[in-house]
Design an enzyme around this catalytic site. Structure first.
Site, PDB file in Angstrom:
ATOM      1  N   LYS A  99       0.881  -1.283   0.218  1.00  0.00           N
ATOM      2  CA  LYS A  99       0.129  -0.016  -0.034  1.00  0.00           C
ATOM      3  C   LYS A  99       0.909   1.326   0.072  1.00  0.00           C
ATOM      4  O   LYS A  99       0.846   2.233   0.814  1.00  0.00           O
ATOM      5  CB  LYS A  99      -0.911   0.173   1.155  1.00  0.00           C
ATOM      6  CG  LYS A  99      -2.180   1.215   1.149  1.00  0.00           C
ATOM      7  CD  LYS A  99      -3.105   0.762   0.216  1.00  0.00           C
ATOM      8  CE  LYS A  99      -4.191   1.900   0.327  1.00  0.00           C
ATOM      9  NZ  LYS A  99      -5.154   1.829  -0.738  1.00  0.00           N
TER      10      LYS A  99
ATOM     11  N   ASP B 102      -5.555  -2.986  -1.999  1.00  0.00           N
ATOM     12  CA  ASP B 102      -6.983  -3.241  -2.626  1.00  0.00           C
ATOM     13  C   ASP B 102      -7.193  -3.608  -4.011  1.00  0.00           C
ATOM     14  O   ASP B 102      -8.126  -4.428  -4.128  1.00  0.00           O
ATOM     15  CB  ASP B 102      -7.645  -1.764  -2.339  1.00  0.00           C
ATOM     16  CG  ASP B 102      -6.634  -0.593  -2.765  1.00  0.00           C
ATOM     17  OD1 ASP B 102      -5.659  -0.881  -3.326  1.00  0.00           O
ATOM     18  OD2 ASP B 102      -7.112   0.491  -3.088  1.00  0.00           O
TER      19      ASP B 102
ATOM     20  N   ASP C 187      -2.466 -12.238   5.347  1.00  0.00           N
ATOM     21  CA  ASP C 187      -3.183 -13.025   6.076  1.00  0.00           C
ATOM     22  C   ASP C 187      -4.687 -12.839   5.313  1.00  0.00           C
ATOM     23  O   ASP C 187      -5.361 -13.803   5.214  1.00  0.00           O
ATOM     24  CB  ASP C 187      -3.507 -12.275   7.426  1.00  0.00           C
ATOM     25  CG  ASP C 187      -4.415 -13.108   8.392  1.00  0.00           C
ATOM     26  OD1 ASP C 187      -4.853 -14.261   8.309  1.00  0.00           O
ATOM     27  OD2 ASP C 187      -5.422 -12.273   9.094  1.00  0.00           O
TER      28      ASP C 187
ATOM     29  N   ASP D 254      -6.632 -15.951   2.632  1.00  0.00           N
ATOM     30  CA  ASP D 254      -7.959 -16.308   2.908  1.00  0.00           C
ATOM     31  C   ASP D 254      -8.905 -16.093   1.474  1.00  0.00           C
ATOM     32  O   ASP D 254      -9.508 -17.138   1.253  1.00  0.00           O
ATOM     33  CB  ASP D 254      -8.673 -15.523   4.025  1.00  0.00           C
ATOM     34  CG  ASP D 254      -8.693 -16.302   5.250  1.00  0.00           C
ATOM     35  OD1 ASP D 254      -7.615 -17.107   5.649  1.00  0.00           O
ATOM     36  OD2 ASP D 254      -9.414 -16.167   6.149  1.00  0.00           O
TER      37      ASP D 254
HETATM   38  C1  IPM Z   1      -3.724 -17.522  10.077  1.00  0.00           C
HETATM   39  C2  IPM Z   1      -4.461 -17.237  10.980  1.00  0.00           C
HETATM   40  C3  IPM Z   1      -3.853 -16.305  12.099  1.00  0.00           C
HETATM   41  C4  IPM Z   1      -3.116 -15.230  11.892  1.00  0.00           C
HETATM   42  C5  IPM Z   1      -4.600 -16.167  13.619  1.00  0.00           C
HETATM   43  C6  IPM Z   1      -5.227 -17.416  14.130  1.00  0.00           C
HETATM   44  C7  IPM Z   1      -3.547 -15.511  14.531  1.00  0.00           C
HETATM   45  O1  IPM Z   1      -5.682 -16.292  10.607  1.00  0.00           O
HETATM   46  O2  IPM Z   1      -2.860 -18.407  10.374  1.00  0.00           O
HETATM   47  O3  IPM Z   1      -3.811 -17.091   9.064  1.00  0.00           O
HETATM   48  O4  IPM Z   1      -3.714 -14.345  11.462  1.00  0.00           O
HETATM   49  O5  IPM Z   1      -1.952 -15.160  11.170  1.00  0.00           O
HETATM   50 MN    MN Z   2      -5.446 -16.098   8.538  1.00  0.00          MN
END
Ligand code: IPM
Ligand code: MN
Length: 359
Positions: free
Chosen positions: A192, A224, A248, A252
């Site tokens: 960013k 973003d 992180d 996801d």
């Molecule tokens: C991950 C999880 C962890 C993170 C949490 C549980 C602390 O979300 O491994 O991605 O944010 O790193």
């Molecule tokens: Mn995570």
């Protein structure tokens, strides 16, 4: 006979023990098929360690991990510990183990299995050919910066600081370039830099070392925009490198391209071959203890361990091929099954994959 390798197993909470048991089954099978030799030691970690030892990362678990060749982790956390103070939260143990073991690099591959392309919420034609790797910086940034509360004129304030040194950026970015060199030779560096000083240092560092990797095509993407491009053109990404919190979030998002987070493996590495391997999914307390969990993410984490820590490429490929074969034959755990009444249990899935492993 190969040299015996020592694996520290920390199954953790929720579905952790169930999926780890299947991964250990796979390791045993590869001992028979390929002549590998492992010894495993089990330790308490996460919520169960809080309950039994009063801390999420007991000293003996940490020393067990330090003296092993690699660590296999299930998952940690659950509602039982959600309202605990920071030192008594499973997540604090997770951050602690990453820091203590020097695991600054977190690799999260997201591969769309052809036979599961309808499992995603995205259109199959957008997903086709998606095979990317998020390389997330894991021991710096806002996760580890100073945190505190203070009183201000307008009431209470909370502060989280984000710090990155040139050295921290350089080591993760070099690793990402090297990974890209072994893949499709494309690297997207995500930051960013239009707002954050840490991101400007990040981008300068990437640009300074990029000429050492002339065979890798580099693009800078603002975080973003990256979130958007991951949905628009996922198959155009190869390696994505980014700082801790962006990684992180984006990992996801990338996980969901594949349809099920139950399929995704990860590796956390430091400077050498030593690594910690765990599924990307969490402890899923809602389905724990019922044999419903998908063990594939943990099983594929074993394949990553073989490849990245031990150089057992033959075993790694055999595991990945066995998983693909079982899925191609239509076998599913309930998270990915179209007809849930026909879904396999965790152990049945593990058995089928183990049986499919061969030279
Ligand atoms: C991950 C999880 C962890 C993170 C949490 C549980 C602390 O979300 O491994 O991605 O944010 O790193
Ligand atoms: Mn995570």
């Amino acid at each position: 006979m190969t040299q015996t390798k020592k694996i520290a197993v920390i199954a953790g909470d929720g579905i952790g023990p169930e999926v780890v048991a299947e991964a250990e089954k796979i390791m045993k099978r590869t001992e028979e098929v390929f002549g590998y030799s492992f010894t495993t030691e089990h330790g308490l970690f996460g919520g169960i360690a809080i309950d039994q030892k009063g801390t999420p990362l007991p000293e003996e678990t940490l020393s067990m991990c330090k003296s092993a060749d690699a660590v296999l982790l299930g998952a940690v956390g659950g509602p039982k510990w959600d309202n605990n103070p920071k030192e008594l939260r499973p997540e604090t143990g997770l951050l602690g183990i990453r820091k203590e073991l020097g695991l600054f690099s977190n690799l999260r591959p997201a591969v769309v299995f052809d036979c599961l392309k309808d499992a995603s919420t995205l259109k199959p034609e957008v997903l086709k050919g998606t095979d990317l790797m998020v390389v997330r910086e894991l021991t710096g940034g806002i996760y580890f910066g100073e945190k505190f509360r203070r009183e201000s004129a307008s009431g209470e304030e909370a502060v989280d600081t984000c710090t990155y040194s040139t050295e921290e950026v350089e080591r993760i970015v070099r690793q990402a370039f090297e990974i890209a060199q072994k893949r499709r030779k494309k690297l997207a560096s995500v930051d960013k830099a239009n707002v954050l000083e840490t991101s400007r240092l990040w981008r300068e560092t990437v640009n300074r070392i990029a000429p050492e990797y002339p065979d890798v095509e580099l693009e800078h993407v603002l975080v973003d925009n990256c979130a958007m491009q991951l949905l628009r053109r996922p198959s155009s990404f190869d390696v994505i490198v980014t700082e801790n919190m962006f990684g992180d979030i984006l990992s996801d998002e990338a996980a969901m391209l594949t349809g099920s987070i139950g399929m995704l493996a990860s590796a956390s590495l430091g400077a050498g071959a030593y690594g910690l391997y765990e599924p990307v999914h969490g402890s899923a307390p809602d389905i724990a203890g019922q044999g419903l969990a998908n063990p594939i993410a943990t099983i594929l984490s074993v394949a990553l361990m073989y490849r990245l820590t031990f150089g057992y490429e033959e075993g790694a490929v055999a595991i990945e091929r066995a998983v693909a074969e079982v899925l191609d034959a239509g076998h599913r755990t309930s998270d990915i099954a179209a007809d849930k009444s026909k879904a396999l249990s965790t152990a049945q899935m593990g058995d089928l994959i183990a049986a499919a492993i061969r030279k």
